[in-house]
Design a protein around this motif. Structure first.
Motif, PDB file in Angstrom:
ATOM      1  N   UNK A   1       0.845  -1.196   0.000  1.00 58.64           N
ATOM      2  CA  UNK A   1       0.000   0.000   0.000  1.00 58.64           C
ATOM      3  C   UNK A   1       0.886   1.253   0.000  1.00 58.64           C
ATOM      4  N   UNK A   2       0.643   2.111  -0.967  1.00 59.46           N
ATOM      5  CA  UNK A   2       1.420   3.338  -1.078  1.00 59.46           C
ATOM      6  C   UNK A   2       0.982   4.344  -0.013  1.00 59.46           C
ATOM      7  N   UNK A   3       1.949   4.910   0.678  1.00 58.64           N
ATOM      8  CA  UNK A   3       1.637   5.934   1.672  1.00 58.64           C
ATOM      9  C   UNK A   3       2.719   7.005   1.694  1.00 58.64           C
ATOM     10  N   UNK A   4       2.282   8.249   1.846  1.00 61.69           N
ATOM     11  CA  UNK A   4       3.149   9.367   2.146  1.00 61.69           C
ATOM     12  C   UNK A   4       2.571   9.988   3.416  1.00 61.69           C
ATOM     13  N   UNK A   5       3.349   9.981   4.469  1.00 62.36           N
ATOM     14  CA  UNK A   5       2.851  10.464   5.762  1.00 62.36           C
ATOM     15  C   UNK A   5       3.722  11.628   6.216  1.00 62.36           C
ATOM     16  N   UNK A   6       3.113  12.805   6.265  1.00 67.34           N
ATOM     17  CA  UNK A   6       3.829  14.000   6.703  1.00 67.34           C
ATOM     18  C   UNK A   6       3.758  14.156   8.215  1.00 67.34           C
ATOM     19  N   UNK A   7       4.762  14.801   8.755  1.00 65.76           N
ATOM     20  CA  UNK A   7       4.790  15.128  10.179  1.00 65.76           C
ATOM     21  C   UNK A   7       5.680  16.350  10.370  1.00 65.76           C
ATOM     22  N   UNK A   8       5.637  16.906  11.571  1.00 64.30           N
ATOM     23  CA  UNK A   8       6.520  18.017  11.900  1.00 64.30           C
ATOM     24  C   UNK A   8       5.888  19.385  11.839  1.00 64.30           C
ATOM     25  N   UNK A   9       4.648  19.450  11.403  1.00 69.27           N
ATOM     26  CA  UNK A   9       3.980  20.741  11.382  1.00 69.27           C
ATOM     27  C   UNK A   9       3.647  21.212  12.779  1.00 69.27           C
ATOM     28  N   UNK A  10       3.182  22.444  12.859  1.00 65.68           N
ATOM     29  CA  UNK A  10       2.815  22.985  14.162  1.00 65.68           C
ATOM     30  C   UNK A  10       2.692  24.488  14.107  1.00 65.68           C
TER      31      UNK A  10
ATOM     32  N   UNK B   1       9.137   2.525  -4.579  1.00 67.03           N
ATOM     33  CA  UNK B   1      10.584   2.733  -4.607  1.00 67.03           C
ATOM     34  C   UNK B   1      10.885   4.222  -4.694  1.00 67.03           C
ATOM     35  N   UNK B   2      11.218   4.812  -3.580  1.00 65.09           N
ATOM     36  CA  UNK B   2      11.389   6.259  -3.510  1.00 65.09           C
ATOM     37  C   UNK B   2      12.431   6.776  -4.505  1.00 65.09           C
ATOM     38  N   UNK B   3      13.465   5.992  -4.754  1.00 65.13           N
ATOM     39  CA  UNK B   3      14.598   6.474  -5.547  1.00 65.13           C
ATOM     40  C   UNK B   3      14.248   6.804  -6.989  1.00 65.13           C
ATOM     41  N   UNK B   4      13.109   6.342  -7.490  1.00 68.89           N
ATOM     42  CA  UNK B   4      12.737   6.639  -8.880  1.00 68.89           C
ATOM     43  C   UNK B   4      11.609   7.661  -8.956  1.00 68.89           C
ATOM     44  N   UNK B   5      11.451   8.397  -7.866  1.00 69.75           N
ATOM     45  CA  UNK B   5      10.427   9.428  -7.823  1.00 69.75           C
ATOM     46  C   UNK B   5      11.043  10.791  -7.536  1.00 69.75           C
ATOM     47  N   UNK B   6      10.627  11.784  -8.321  1.00 64.01           N
ATOM     48  CA  UNK B   6      10.898  13.166  -7.953  1.00 64.01           C
ATOM     49  C   UNK B   6       9.980  13.497  -6.782  1.00 64.01           C
ATOM     50  N   UNK B   7      10.527  14.161  -5.787  1.00 67.79           N
ATOM     51  CA  UNK B   7       9.755  14.455  -4.587  1.00 67.79           C
ATOM     52  C   UNK B   7       9.606  15.963  -4.414  1.00 67.79           C
TER      53      UNK B   7
END
Length: 118
Positions: free
Chosen positions: A1-10, A28-34
């Motif tokens: 299951x694909x997930x992108x989970x952000x954190x650190x806001x406030x 596979x993160x390495x083949x994605x522009x982020x």
């Protein structure tokens, strides 16, 4: 299951700093522009920063150049956005975005709120 989970806001005061993190899984993160995008109330979502899969080249919106830094760790499957000298106009929901290179396949995170008080 694909997930992108952000954190650190406030919530932070004018001139403060935050580090936003995006944990990627299921691809596979390495083949994605982020990228990091943000959306302020009543405004369209805008691109803040990008780091490429090949070469790790970075690009920034003019409004954040010199203040924000995007980085990636393909082994840990993490993408970070270091935000310095924050201003009230940086207040927004920040989203992590992945785009597979040479395709239109994209993924979005759920967002993390950043609020800068004056």
């Amino acid at each position: 299951q694909v997930q992108l989970v952000e954190s650190g806001g406030g919530m932070v005061q004018f001139g403060g700093s935050l580090t936003l993190s995006c944990a990627a899984s299921g691809f596979t993160l390495s083949i994605y522009d982020m990228s990091w995008y943000r959306q302020a109330p009543g405004k369209e979502r805008e691109l803040v920063a990008t780091i490429t899969a090949i070469g790790g080249n970075t690009n920034y919106a003019d409004s954040v150049k010199g203040r924000f830094t995007i980085s990636r760790d393909n082994v840990k499957k993490m993408v970070s956005l270091r935000t310095n000298n924050l201003k009230p106009e940086d207040t927004a929901v920040y989203y992590c975005h992945a785009r597979r290179i040479m395709t239109t396949q994209v993924y979005w995170g759920q967002g993390t709120q950043v609020t800068v008080s004056s």
